[in-house]
Design a protein around this motif. Sequence first.
Motif, PDB file in Angstrom:
ATOM      1  N   UNK A 334       0.725  -1.033  -0.237  1.00  0.00           N
ATOM      2  CA  UNK A 334       0.155   0.110  -0.355  1.00  0.00           C
ATOM      3  C   UNK A 334       0.994   1.784   0.080  1.00  0.00           C
ATOM      4  N   UNK A 335       1.478   1.468   0.939  1.00  0.00           N
ATOM      5  CA  UNK A 335       2.942   3.083   1.370  1.00  0.00           C
ATOM      6  C   UNK A 335       3.510   2.402   0.550  1.00  0.00           C
ATOM      7  N   UNK A 336       4.130   1.176   0.603  1.00  0.00           N
ATOM      8  CA  UNK A 336       5.133   0.768   0.211  1.00  0.00           C
ATOM      9  C   UNK A 336       5.384  -0.332  -0.924  1.00  0.00           C
ATOM     10  N   UNK A 337       5.315  -0.574  -2.226  1.00  0.00           N
ATOM     11  CA  UNK A 337       5.015  -0.938  -3.311  1.00  0.00           C
ATOM     12  C   UNK A 337       6.431  -2.718  -3.153  1.00  0.00           C
ATOM     13  N   UNK A 338       5.424  -3.770  -3.523  1.00  0.00           N
ATOM     14  CA  UNK A 338       5.966  -5.270  -3.233  1.00  0.00           C
ATOM     15  C   UNK A 338       7.053  -5.267  -4.675  1.00  0.00           C
ATOM     16  N   UNK A 339       7.441  -5.603  -4.650  1.00  0.00           N
ATOM     17  CA  UNK A 339       8.523  -6.635  -6.448  1.00  0.00           C
ATOM     18  C   UNK A 339       7.907  -7.966  -6.251  1.00  0.00           C
ATOM     19  N   UNK A 340       7.709  -8.283  -6.928  1.00  0.00           N
ATOM     20  CA  UNK A 340       8.054 -10.299  -7.463  1.00  0.00           C
ATOM     21  C   UNK A 340      10.022 -10.530  -7.837  1.00  0.00           C
ATOM     22  N   UNK A 341       9.174 -11.537  -6.709  1.00  0.00           N
ATOM     23  CA  UNK A 341      10.737 -12.701  -7.076  1.00  0.00           C
ATOM     24  C   UNK A 341       9.902 -13.547  -7.989  1.00  0.00           C
ATOM     25  N   UNK A 342      10.837 -13.985  -8.788  1.00  0.00           N
ATOM     26  CA  UNK A 342      10.439 -14.669 -10.208  1.00  0.00           C
ATOM     27  C   UNK A 342      11.087 -16.106  -9.231  1.00  0.00           C
ATOM     28  N   UNK A 343      12.185 -16.225  -8.944  1.00  0.00           N
ATOM     29  CA  UNK A 343      12.951 -17.194  -8.215  1.00  0.00           C
ATOM     30  C   UNK A 343      12.155 -18.531  -7.540  1.00  0.00           C
ATOM     31  N   UNK A 344      11.298 -19.273  -8.178  1.00  0.00           N
ATOM     32  CA  UNK A 344      10.546 -20.481  -7.060  1.00  0.00           C
ATOM     33  C   UNK A 344      11.268 -21.044  -5.980  1.00  0.00           C
ATOM     34  N   UNK A 345      12.884 -21.059  -6.322  1.00  0.00           N
ATOM     35  CA  UNK A 345      13.986 -21.535  -4.958  1.00  0.00           C
ATOM     36  C   UNK A 345      13.872 -20.378  -4.712  1.00  0.00           C
ATOM     37  N   UNK A 346      14.523 -19.205  -5.083  1.00  0.00           N
ATOM     38  CA  UNK A 346      14.501 -18.100  -3.659  1.00  0.00           C
ATOM     39  C   UNK A 346      13.524 -18.034  -2.962  1.00  0.00           C
ATOM     40  N   UNK A 347      11.614 -18.219  -3.460  1.00  0.00           N
ATOM     41  CA  UNK A 347      11.572 -18.089  -3.101  1.00  0.00           C
ATOM     42  C   UNK A 347      10.379 -18.658  -1.385  1.00  0.00           C
ATOM     43  N   UNK A 348      11.576 -20.323  -2.236  1.00  0.00           N
ATOM     44  CA  UNK A 348      10.658 -21.250  -1.096  1.00  0.00           C
ATOM     45  C   UNK A 348      12.013 -20.943  -0.238  1.00  0.00           C
ATOM     46  N   UNK A 349      13.481 -20.554  -0.333  1.00  0.00           N
ATOM     47  CA  UNK A 349      14.465 -19.978   1.030  1.00  0.00           C
ATOM     48  C   UNK A 349      13.576 -18.921   2.171  1.00  0.00           C
ATOM     49  N   UNK A 350      13.087 -17.829   0.669  1.00  0.00           N
ATOM     50  CA  UNK A 350      12.483 -16.795   1.809  1.00  0.00           C
ATOM     51  C   UNK A 350      11.306 -17.321   3.142  1.00  0.00           C
ATOM     52  N   UNK A 351      10.317 -17.839   1.988  1.00  0.00           N
ATOM     53  CA  UNK A 351       9.936 -18.872   3.391  1.00  0.00           C
ATOM     54  C   UNK A 351       9.957 -19.966   4.443  1.00  0.00           C
ATOM     55  N   UNK A 352      11.504 -20.273   3.989  1.00  0.00           N
ATOM     56  CA  UNK A 352      11.602 -21.294   5.583  1.00  0.00           C
ATOM     57  C   UNK A 352      12.516 -19.963   6.541  1.00  0.00           C
ATOM     58  N   UNK A 353      12.556 -19.064   5.963  1.00  0.00           N
ATOM     59  CA  UNK A 353      13.416 -18.050   6.684  1.00  0.00           C
ATOM     60  C   UNK A 353      12.407 -17.894   7.552  1.00  0.00           C
ATOM     61  N   UNK A 354      11.002 -17.323   6.958  1.00  0.00           N
ATOM     62  CA  UNK A 354      10.690 -16.799   7.636  1.00  0.00           C
ATOM     63  C   UNK A 354       9.583 -17.984   8.537  1.00  0.00           C
ATOM     64  N   UNK A 355       8.784 -18.404   8.033  1.00  0.00           N
ATOM     65  CA  UNK A 355       7.912 -19.995   8.270  1.00  0.00           C
ATOM     66  C   UNK A 355       8.758 -21.381   9.014  1.00  0.00           C
ATOM     67  N   UNK A 356      10.517 -21.227   9.013  1.00  0.00           N
ATOM     68  CA  UNK A 356      10.061 -22.672   9.688  1.00  0.00           C
ATOM     69  C   UNK A 356      11.434 -22.036   9.853  1.00  0.00           C
ATOM     70  N   UNK A 357      11.845 -21.090  10.797  1.00  0.00           N
ATOM     71  CA  UNK A 357      12.743 -20.658  12.004  1.00  0.00           C
ATOM     72  C   UNK A 357      12.556 -20.996  13.345  1.00  0.00           C
ATOM     73  N   UNK A 358      11.575 -21.745  13.932  1.00  0.00           N
ATOM     74  CA  UNK A 358      11.638 -22.716  14.834  1.00  0.00           C
ATOM     75  C   UNK A 358      10.427 -21.763  16.183  1.00  0.00           C
ATOM     76  N   UNK A 359      10.352 -20.606  15.553  1.00  0.00           N
ATOM     77  CA  UNK A 359       9.534 -19.148  16.468  1.00  0.00           C
ATOM     78  C   UNK A 359       7.916 -19.478  15.985  1.00  0.00           C
ATOM     79  N   UNK A 360       7.564 -20.145  15.002  1.00  0.00           N
ATOM     80  CA  UNK A 360       6.143 -20.306  14.833  1.00  0.00           C
ATOM     81  C   UNK A 360       5.951 -21.504  15.318  1.00  0.00           C
ATOM     82  N   UNK A 361       4.697 -21.125  15.955  1.00  0.00           N
ATOM     83  CA  UNK A 361       4.306 -22.805  16.633  1.00  0.00           C
ATOM     84  C   UNK A 361       2.740 -22.721  16.517  1.00  0.00           C
ATOM     85  N   UNK A 362       2.436 -23.705  15.582  1.00  0.00           N
ATOM     86  CA  UNK A 362       0.912 -23.794  15.020  1.00  0.00           C
ATOM     87  C   UNK A 362       0.279 -23.499  16.633  1.00  0.00           C
ATOM     88  N   UNK A 363      -1.675 -23.247  16.197  1.00  0.00           N
ATOM     89  CA  UNK A 363      -2.697 -23.294  17.181  1.00  0.00           C
ATOM     90  C   UNK A 363      -3.391 -25.296  17.114  1.00  0.00           C
TER      91      UNK A 363
END
Length: 458
Positions: A334-363
């Motif tokens: 909204x205030x700051x645009x996002x930029x597409x990351x076309x590499x699926x490999x890089x996107x999967x690496x991003x997902x792991x860094x954010x969601x699989x760093x051991x600090x997300x605990x599902x309910x």
Amino acid sequence: MRSTRSIRKRRICVGLLSTLAMWASATTASASAATSDGANGAPAHGRLLDVIDVPQALDPNTAEAAAKGTEEHQAFSPDTSSAGGNGETCAAAAKHAQEGGQYGCLSTPATGSGAGTTNNTTKNDETSPNIAACSTEVGVYTYDRFSSCLGNGQTTYTLYQIVDGVPEVIGTALLKVTATMQLNQTSVAWQEALSVTMESASSTIPSLNVSLTAACAAPCTASDPTPWTGAPSMVTGTTLSGSVGYTDTPAAGLSDSFTTSYTMVVTQPGVTPTDPEVNWTHPVTIRCDNAVGAYPGCVFPSARADLVLPISQYDAAAVTYYWAQISLPDSWGDGTPLRRLASETAAESNRRATCEDGTFVPFDDDVVVDDSCDEFPFAGTVEGGTVGGLCADIVPLFEDGQWYIYEASASKPVTYQEPCVRGHVPLTYNSAAGGKYGSFVQTDRVLDSESFSVTITD
């Protein structure tokens, strides 16, 4: 920083509840989704952060819609500097005419102020987009991601006669030019409809002959450059109209950028044409690519693509992104645009860094059914990939007709200064939003590293 549009658009109830009221709401029937995790009745999640109403869709005719920036406008400015063949104005060119002779010359009025009429109708679905709303302001082009319109381009034909060596105007005629271009999402061949109307004319100008030719810069070619044959005769109140065609052939994995240009020639029978043509260039660059999706296609890249995610379809996923836009400093999408990351490999690496760093605990399902980590900014963006422990962790729950935003854990308090958010979102909605983003970058032809916006509606 929150955008002005966000503040006007959204009704936000932040800090409306006292500490006592927040704890009370967690134990009432309306907050029953927040079940206890111990005998002391403590809520499974943390404190209540915000209560938000569902955002309403923008009226495309409002100033708020215009502020979104998905449609712009530029001036129609024909080049008439060649008057007289040596840069002179129409009047100055009269000095070269013989005594008593008549000659015709074209000129253009000052263009509009640039306010224009905006429509904010950029699409991100599978259907063909509509033509951008046309402006009635003189000389203004409007455009969105896939179309453009010149609604009122004007040029004046002036008839002069030399009397005692001085040029005198003995008649004028007003010509109106319109142009609507529709690009193709899945093809590199497209058309533009052009018309010229003889709006008015003095009695000394009973008719005019008008020709129009279109072109485009290499590597584009005008496959059908003339909207009508030759230079037909026009009288006041008549219109000449037709279409021209363009084609590009971008190489696999690459894109081409270019503009279109136009030449209109106007002459009067029996009158010497001193400067009979005007030339102008479409003010907005076209980009055709063969790098997105199964087929090549074309866009106006300066009209930023906008990913629209209705809460009615994407539920807690859309609410998570919405909360981040109105609550966190960067206001991603909204205030700051996002930029597409076309590499699926890089996107999967991003997902792991954010969601699989051991600090997300599902309910458990009694709090969030089939809980999953939904990150924003998306993993498939340049801005994604922040280590999850640095993100705000929230639980969006729909209660009593409103969305309640809870802190995921009291041991990890939300500061409202985080660079990202992780929402506890049912996997169904998380996957649906991810699928929509995947189709969006193809239908709107968003290239690698290209900016785009995200709009959350009801």
